[in-house]
Design a protein around this motif. Structure first.
Motif, PDB file in Angstrom:
ATOM      1  N   ASP A 130      38.514  42.459  35.578  1.00 30.18           N
ATOM      2  CA  ASP A 130      37.475  42.405  34.548  1.00 30.18           C
ATOM      3  C   ASP A 130      36.342  41.527  35.045  1.00 30.18           C
ATOM      4  O   ASP A 130      36.506  40.310  35.208  1.00 30.18           O
ATOM      5  N   HIS A 131      35.207  42.152  35.254  1.00 34.43           N
ATOM      6  CA  HIS A 131      34.082  41.442  35.852  1.00 34.43           C
ATOM      7  C   HIS A 131      33.545  40.369  34.913  1.00 34.43           C
ATOM      8  O   HIS A 131      33.177  39.267  35.350  1.00 34.43           O
ATOM      9  N   ARG A 132      33.536  40.663  33.641  1.00 38.71           N
ATOM     10  CA  ARG A 132      32.928  39.759  32.667  1.00 38.71           C
ATOM     11  C   ARG A 132      33.603  38.392  32.660  1.00 38.71           C
ATOM     12  O   ARG A 132      32.946  37.353  32.580  1.00 38.71           O
ATOM     13  N   THR A 133      34.928  38.405  32.746  1.00 38.15           N
ATOM     14  CA  THR A 133      35.661  37.139  32.690  1.00 38.15           C
ATOM     15  C   THR A 133      36.245  36.754  34.038  1.00 38.15           C
ATOM     16  O   THR A 133      36.943  35.736  34.151  1.00 38.15           O
ATOM     17  N   ASP A 134      36.000  37.564  35.040  1.00 37.73           N
ATOM     18  CA  ASP A 134      36.504  37.288  36.381  1.00 37.73           C
ATOM     19  C   ASP A 134      38.028  37.071  36.384  1.00 37.73           C
ATOM     20  O   ASP A 134      38.541  36.092  36.934  1.00 37.73           O
ATOM     21  N   GLN A 135      38.717  37.998  35.732  1.00 41.02           N
ATOM     22  CA  GLN A 135      40.179  37.924  35.672  1.00 41.02           C
ATOM     23  C   GLN A 135      40.779  39.285  36.007  1.00 41.02           C
ATOM     24  O   GLN A 135      40.137  40.321  35.805  1.00 41.02           O
ATOM     25  N   HIS A 136      42.036  39.269  36.448  1.00 42.77           N
ATOM     26  CA  HIS A 136      42.799  40.508  36.617  1.00 42.77           C
ATOM     27  C   HIS A 136      43.793  40.638  35.470  1.00 42.77           C
ATOM     28  O   HIS A 136      44.436  39.659  35.088  1.00 42.77           O
ATOM     29  N   PHE A 137      43.919  41.860  34.962  1.00 47.09           N
ATOM     30  CA  PHE A 137      44.852  42.069  33.849  1.00 47.09           C
ATOM     31  C   PHE A 137      46.279  41.724  34.270  1.00 47.09           C
ATOM     32  O   PHE A 137      47.043  41.159  33.497  1.00 47.09           O
ATOM     33  N   THR A 138      46.615  42.055  35.486  1.00 44.95           N
ATOM     34  CA  THR A 138      47.971  41.757  35.957  1.00 44.95           C
ATOM     35  C   THR A 138      48.236  40.256  36.080  1.00 44.95           C
ATOM     36  O   THR A 138      49.389  39.840  36.194  1.00 44.95           O
ATOM     37  N   ASP A 139      47.181  39.471  36.074  1.00 43.45           N
ATOM     38  CA  ASP A 139      47.361  38.016  36.099  1.00 43.45           C
ATOM     39  C   ASP A 139      47.426  37.410  34.700  1.00 43.45           C
ATOM     40  O   ASP A 139      47.630  36.202  34.564  1.00 43.45           O
TER      41      ASP A 139
END
Ligand SMILES: [Mn+2]
Ligand SMILES: [Mn+2]
Ligand SMILES: [Mn+2]
Ligand SMILES: [Mn+2]
Ligand SMILES: [Mn+2]
Ligand SMILES: [Mn+2]
Ligand SMILES: [Mn+2]
Ligand SMILES: [Mn+2]
Ligand SMILES: [Mn+2]
Ligand SMILES: [Mn+2]
Ligand SMILES: [Mn+2]
Ligand SMILES: [Mn+2]
Lengths: 267, 267, 267, 267, 267, 267
Positions: free
Chosen positions: B49-58
């Motif tokens: 997710d670019h907006r929050t700079d996170q990966h869903f799997t994380d």
């Protein structure tokens, strides 16, 4: 209104009642759209029936419309039973269009037949299903509270307990491969005929809640309906939903008409 | 399993539970297929997710699978509530996927929020509907037995009695045209966020039980979900069925992920 | 029957007539199923309208059923016109539900308005189309034989000849991007309001015969209907077919109700 | 272009013509998409036919494309007849793909057969239907203006007047249950073969305008087509629409190929 | 998970593996959704099988989930073969659910049968198709690299080269009309049974990549599966897609269960 | 043939080529039906364009038909590139209709633009996807091997690596909310314009392989196409499949026409 079902209530020989109950369908819901679909796909047929030399518009069918379900299924069945009893008293043979198979319980209670004849893939002999004593899977069991015996034509599946129950004397199971050779021998018994459309093979009736392969061909259903109709005091066709291209409702509507033609022909 | 929701239960920050209840849908049934559809149409998204700079799997999401309904809805809600309470105790934020809106009652009871925030076309403030106290049209009413106040964003229809109830101090209704300008002001209140997908216009979410025109655009739902998520102790997305080409489930799955990203981002 | 349209003919303020004409649809047929779809997808709405504080069941709407087409379209329109004139004489505002747009010709002829207001992607100003003087593409042209002027809101396509005709003084074209800012100024003129559902963007109304991108949003249609309704002597909604997941019929049914609420509110 | 139908017009033994007429369909429209569907679902077949040891691409089939209908059906049939007559003169057997059954009238008029053989659920012996002398329900009647006799295989419904007409000497009706045992005895008669796809049971051909249960199995249609083809001067397959999952068009495309293989095999 | 397939891997007698390969489908894609559809439409069946007096939940079936394809089909088949070999070593009979027919190549390589028995409309005896040596049209050819002989039941089409190949001693073709009378005579040969669902007539299985008319009835497939199962070391059902109303997946799921019941019955 | 695209090859200003590649679609396949759908749903539009005062039939568009994929995608792209180069040499602007986005690689290689402008929900900046260097997710990366810079309008998702790549100087990403305000500033640069239909919100374009919510409105795509067209040396529209009710293909066909009108208007 089902096309051709334009008789007035007072003068009717047959009374069509839609019963869009869709409460216990365990797999694919949509039986609530059955009455609508049957009326819609019953509109393209010729009025005339060559086999019996009758017109459907001459058969004196009254369409009462739908009786909408309420949240309490037991109450709903009681109300529906009342309506069907009224028609019976008025001399009109009820033609019930489901909705899930549970609505047949109202039909059987209203008409008090000697024999419950059912076209169905399923035995429907459960005491309850998923905690629901009025599940569609309990219909034949309920019918046996009223009728002396039950015949399930085209049945090919059930729980072990249901098959045990089916072994008792008051139940006859005719597997799909024997239906073509089956002939009724009802003497003077009064019969209630219930057509669960899933008796047909899913190739012919995919639009139903719990399709079960290896079923009947349409002509086999047709032959049973015509053979049983002269003995019948009530009729239903159930478990048609809207999840196909119309095949199922077309077949159901045609079987309903075949019942009327065959029944009227012997009056 | 929702793609990316591969955390183990013990270590999870979020616990997804499917609740395929489909008992009271008054128009088009199929909400029972909601969890399946959301998982299916949630599989094509990028993990990142670019907006929050996170990966869903994380984000440590555990998929508990579905909890299948029983015939007694009250019992089912109690059982579901228990499961969600367990997750809450274990430190995992429940992500409930309906099923009809009624399942939110279990969520609210389990999490005991201060505020019930709901995206919905309907007020859902009835005491009962068609004789059913657990109808999908009673959800906000039930929520107000637990929460201090309710906010219904995107609401545009209800009975006269519901609108009267909505006038009381503990209910805030934000009509669709004002949702874009709405901003939350929750202080330290704990919020439960419920997304009835019919809040969206039927052009974006045709696959739902009671579509209601003149609804929200997807970005408006998105903005609300992201704004509320940091305050939320629980989340659900409900009323997705299988009667469309996947638009509705795609939107629902994306909103669920948006909730997780926004919530995790402020942890 | 459209749910809530239970008034008796004699006492009705509004008379709904289905006109399932489907003769000239040039691309995707199915407009014949429009009345059925509108009635079906109009059944899940709340009876109460918060905006005008009215109940639909109190608005005195009579549902006359459908008037089935015959092979000769000119004859059919004459018969339909007669029925609508009768309602007009009886003091009931006709609510026509198509069928293809051609049925509006009967409405306009019956009600003889000063202004023909039409929401439509198309100009419908042809003299004939594919050799058919009663093609759906000729409706506004026919209306101008009766009304003094025509206003086409949301129009975005037509033949070169149609655009030339649209340049004359008696036609006003409001392109989609200007509809939001449009306000009527009818003084004492009597208006006939025709909603060709393809005025909406195909994202919101895919179930129509000739979808045309870059159209109106549902709220824009809604605003126009409510603004025009107080001036209207007749109303129709047309070109809904059954080739979608119900979005189009849901929108059409809602617009019909919005017309009734807005019209009744100023009576 | 139908895959494999790549012959040039001058050199062709067969000429495929699409005739997307969809004017009189009384129930479910969409026959206009028949040619498109037949070409689409005819593309996955093997080029080689094991039964006759031929390749379809060697059978010299020219695809002329579609001849689009005009508003005046009588004119359209005359134009279509002209085209088919041209192909006949050029030595190419016409393969007409409907569109509604009415297009067969052009085929019969162009080819002037001795016998009109028709696979159809319906007698199609009306003088007119809903005021339309070129209704799809009049095809066999029109054919008898040209041919000396008509044989309707698989017929199971019609009006009382049609059945009376069918009793005359120039009409033979073979009910569905007798089709399997039927064999042609044409001597030197020239035959026109028309396949109304609704001859098949709706389980096999749900995508048609007026489905009628208790019909033929695909192999029965196949056997008739292969038996009649050697005697045929023209062929059509009609009444395929787009309202199914492709079953109907797949069957129609296969029967068209079976005609070509059987006809070419005896040249 | 396929309902009832709840055995643990270590204890399982059967191991279900989804193989959603959808790379070479030449006409209608969607075979990738086969495993999902088979699991979904396999959930409404009774657990109990009356014919063999067994419960599916007692048959010790483990559902391994899906093995997702990679871009290199040869690599994917190798990986899939490895998994199936592992199950074979562990004493669990593999139940492979496609995906396109190509996945059978992995099954045959893993299990090294004496005979490859295939229900299929197509010979699948090509060396390659459209430049692809692992096309679904090459499966029987690949199987003959491993097995001593191949039997194709229900085959009705192929290229001329394929029919030539089929004439060799190691291939037996049983055309659809002879399948009902076919009985296996395997002595002690080990058999791999592959069910390409397009063996069924498209009326019963429209949801497949290359439907071919004039196929088998469901009971004929059923009889073959039950007759072959006692001799089988591996099983697959392939070429189910999501482009129908569920008929195809319902049939496939039922045949898979029939295999398990018949195989377990003779253990 | 796309309606109105009747120019001869030699005289054509535009050359439409269908490229039904459907090899790497990772979620919902069917892009192979894109050219068919675009041609079908492009047939109901008016020939005349009011905005530019031109007729489509006067724009000199030649429809070359489809170029069918082969198993080796790299080879296919080379062949396709050759065809498009030929058209470029002949002075005809290529109009490529996919098929999956990968076909744009052939377009870019054939036309060697300075700038690659792409409407897309996805960055498509991967080196490979699932082991496939010609995945649809690599298109912009491939384009940057040819063009000096890439602009992705409407992009809202990608992998972390893709977003990193997007930060480099030769890539401009315009998020959906900024597209309405975007204006091109190309000076004398030659542009290739690629429309991945998933740039639109799934409410408007559900029939695509990897739908991504929160996308563009149709008018935003329209504005971009018209603004870029005067600078373009080539155009494509891709990722349309057949899994909806026609909305997506209708929009795609309209955008293709809008490109032609805007490009021809400045010639
Ligand atoms: Mn039953
Ligand atoms: Mn049953
Ligand atoms: Mn709700
Ligand atoms: Mn709601
Ligand atoms: Mn119009
Ligand atoms: Mn229009
Ligand atoms: Mn016919
Ligand atoms: Mn017919
Ligand atoms: Mn195969
Ligand atoms: Mn096959
Ligand atoms: Mn792309
Ligand atoms: Mn994309």
């Amino acid at each position: 209104m089902l096309p051709g079902a334009g008789a007035d209530r007072g003068a009717a020989d047959y009374a069509l009642v839609g019963a869009p109950l869709d409460a216990s369908t365990s797999f694919r819901p949509g039986a609530r759209f059955g009455p609508r679909r049957v009326r819609q796909f019953g509109q393209q047929f010729d009025d005339y029936d060559h086999r019996t030399d009758q017109h459907f518009t001459d058969c004196s069918v009254y369409d009462h419309g739908d009786i909408g379900p309420t949240a309490d299924v037991a109450e709903y069945l009681t109300f529906l039973q009342g309506t069907l009893s009224d028609f019976d008293s008025e001399g009109a043979v009820p033609l019930l269009v489901g909705g899930e198979h549970t609505v047949s319980v109202a039909g059987v209670r209203a008409l008090d037949p000697d024999v419950f004849v059912c076209l169905d893939a399923h035995l429907d002999l459960r005491e309850s299903y998923a905690g629901d004593e009025y599940s569609h899977a309990t219909v034949t069991r309920h019918a046996l509270s009223v009728a002396d015996e039950a015949m399930v034509l085209g049945a090919r599946t059930g729980s072990e307990t249901e098959w045990d129950r089916a072994n008792e004397d008051d139940v006859t199971v005719v597997p799909p491969e024997d239906v073509a050779d089956w002939t009724p021998g009802f003497d003077d018994q009064q019969v209630y005929l219930s057509v669960d459309i899933d008796a047909a093979d899913p190739g012919f009736a995919p639009g139903t809640g719990t399709p079960e392969p290896f079923g009947l061909e349409p002509r086999e259903l047709h032959d049973v309906v015509r053979a049983v109709a002269p003995h019948a005091v009530g009729f239903d066709v159930v478990e048609v939903n809207d999840r196909d291209d119309g095949q199922t409702a077309t077949l159901a509507a045609k079987l309903l008409r075949a019942f009327v033609f065959a029944h009227a022909d012997q009056r």
